[in-house]
Design an enzyme around this catalytic site. Sequence first.
Site, PDB file in Angstrom:
ATOM      1  N   GLY A  47      -4.067   2.094  -2.784  1.00 23.16           N
ATOM      2  CA  GLY A  47      -4.581   1.354  -1.665  1.00 23.16           C
ATOM      3  C   GLY A  47      -5.001   0.073  -2.102  1.00 23.16           C
ATOM      4  N   GLU A 105      -5.470  -6.542   2.515  1.00 25.39           N
ATOM      5  CA  GLU A 105      -5.406  -7.700   1.559  1.00 25.39           C
ATOM      6  C   GLU A 105      -6.420  -7.468   0.572  1.00 25.39           C
ATOM      7  OE1 GLU A 105      -3.075 -11.137   1.444  1.00 25.39           O
ATOM      8  OE2 GLU A 105      -2.022  -9.375   2.366  1.00 25.39           O
ATOM      9  N   THR A 107       2.518  -3.959   8.034  1.00 22.27           N
ATOM     10  CA  THR A 107       2.348  -4.980   9.111  1.00 22.27           C
ATOM     11  C   THR A 107       3.636  -5.343   9.600  1.00 22.27           C
ATOM     12  OG1 THR A 107       0.089  -5.362   8.790  1.00 22.27           O
ATOM     13  CG2 THR A 107       1.110  -6.678  10.218  1.00 22.27           C
ATOM     14  N   THR A 130     -10.003  -4.851  -0.229  1.00 18.30           N
ATOM     15  CA  THR A 130     -11.294  -4.416   0.556  1.00 18.30           C
ATOM     16  C   THR A 130     -12.354  -5.412  -0.018  1.00 18.30           C
ATOM     17  OG1 THR A 130     -11.869  -2.651  -1.144  1.00 18.30           O
ATOM     18  CG2 THR A 130     -10.410  -1.914   0.571  1.00 18.30           C
ATOM     19  N   LYS A 162     -30.318 -16.779  29.463  1.00 11.59           N
ATOM     20  CA  LYS A 162     -31.394 -16.043  28.690  1.00 11.59           C
ATOM     21  C   LYS A 162     -31.631 -16.971  27.425  1.00 11.59           C
ATOM     22  CE  LYS A 162     -30.172 -11.579  30.646  1.00 11.59           C
ATOM     23  NZ  LYS A 162     -28.858 -12.007  31.495  1.00 11.59           N
ATOM     24  N   THR A 166       0.799  -1.345  -0.021  1.00 12.55           N
ATOM     25  CA  THR A 166      -0.068  -0.168  -0.144  1.00 12.55           C
ATOM     26  C   THR A 166       0.909   1.323  -0.049  1.00 12.55           C
ATOM     27  OG1 THR A 166      -1.742  -1.264   1.411  1.00 12.55           O
ATOM     28  CG2 THR A 166      -1.861   1.110   1.188  1.00 12.55           C
ATOM     29  N   GLU A 167       0.314   2.328  -0.841  1.00  9.46           N
ATOM     30  CA  GLU A 167       1.078   3.569  -1.031  1.00  9.46           C
ATOM     31  C   GLU A 167      -0.054   4.714  -0.553  1.00  9.46           C
ATOM     32  OE1 GLU A 167       4.224   1.899  -4.228  1.00  9.46           O
ATOM     33  OE2 GLU A 167       2.977   3.736  -4.581  1.00  9.46           O
ATOM     34  N   ASP A 194      -3.488 -15.125  -3.882  1.00 11.00           N
ATOM     35  CA  ASP A 194      -4.357 -16.339  -3.665  1.00 11.00           C
ATOM     36  C   ASP A 194      -3.835 -17.222  -2.541  1.00 11.00           C
ATOM     37  OD1 ASP A 194      -5.307 -15.660  -6.121  1.00 11.00           O
ATOM     38  OD2 ASP A 194      -3.859 -16.852  -7.574  1.00 11.00           O
ATOM     39  N   GLY A 224      -1.171   6.908  -2.494  1.00 17.21           N
ATOM     40  CA  GLY A 224      -2.114   6.977  -3.561  1.00 17.21           C
ATOM     41  C   GLY A 224      -2.527   5.544  -4.177  1.00 17.21           C
TER      42      GLY A 224
END
Length: 392
Positions: A131, A369, A158, A371, A272, A126-127, A244, A129
């Site tokens: 994602g 990974e 991460t 959205t 309950k 990710t950068e 994958d 600009g």
Amino acid sequence: FRPVTDAAMMAAKTIFRPISRKYDTLEHAYPKELDLLAAALDGMNDGGGDVGGAKGSRGEKITNDGSVRNGSNIANVLNIMAMCYGDVGLLLAIPRQGLGNAAIAAVANDEQLKRFGKVWAAMAITEPGAGSDSAAIITTAVKDGDDYILNGEKIYVTAGERADAIVVWASIDKSLGRAAIKSFVVEQGTPGMELVRLETKMGIRASDTAAISFTNCRVPAANLLGSPEIDVKKGFAGVMETFDNTRPFVAAMAVGCAEAALERTKELLKDKIQLNYTSPINNLKAIESEILKLEADYEAARLLTIKAAWMADNKIPNSMEASICKAKAGRVGSRITLKCVELCTSLGYSEAELLEKWARDSKILDIFEGTQQIQQLIVARRLLGKSSKELK
């Protein structure tokens, strides 16, 4: 896999759960309790256990005789589910079990596997600009003699501070588009690589998440994973093979977290509710009906995840199934954990229980990974036979 999975569940209950709240509060503190566990996992992985999710199914002999073959991908998702019953952030913080390790296992050649097999590797895609659209990355890698020179910025890495190396995605020729994107192993301490900051996050707070910049960072050409050749016909598919393998792992995290929330909710509400699996759902109390619906969603996500992993073990193309399980588990995980907070009312919302933490943790599993929207787009392309240019 039962003995190893049982060991993973024991670790979740006896190691992760007792320190879960502590490292959620001490966000950037390294969980030293994981060192002993990491050493044990190294030994189990060397023995073929593949407990933490770092290994791939590469090198396993698969025969297409119609029989069921369960390999390391199945083992990984089962063990990840078990360990995330304890804590997702702590799983992501275990040394040498990072997503970068899965990338290495997926695309490295034999020499690279030998060199980097014991290295704790994070993954930087990710950068600022770029994602969810991994093909839009602008970090470059320019060949210079026996090296590549990397320039760019990566965010939301991460284990970016703690890992021994970072698997960095970069383009070796911007004019050729996504086909020229390759991954490079950049070891910590390499001149030109700088830790810019650590993020303060809503969830998975035990895991460090870093922003890293690369300024004229010189990396040996031998650290380019897989082939340096650009296959325009194959396009971005070679790099995407990593997902994958890893998307079912993230789905497994969501499944494990959802199971933890469901089981704890049933414990807290045991006086309950009386779950009846033979009676029509409309004949039950509203709260009982809701829990049964959540259990059905959980089971569907679990089975889809196992299917995608089984296909990877048997060398069956699983790109669509990997996205299906990631989309389903990510969405279901968030829904289940939030609903469990709601069902347990003030107790669910308070820090007296881990339910609110699991709800915070689960949201990222629907985002990283790829959205929810990206996964659905990939599935639509596969079902309709459309390319990324034809269906955006």
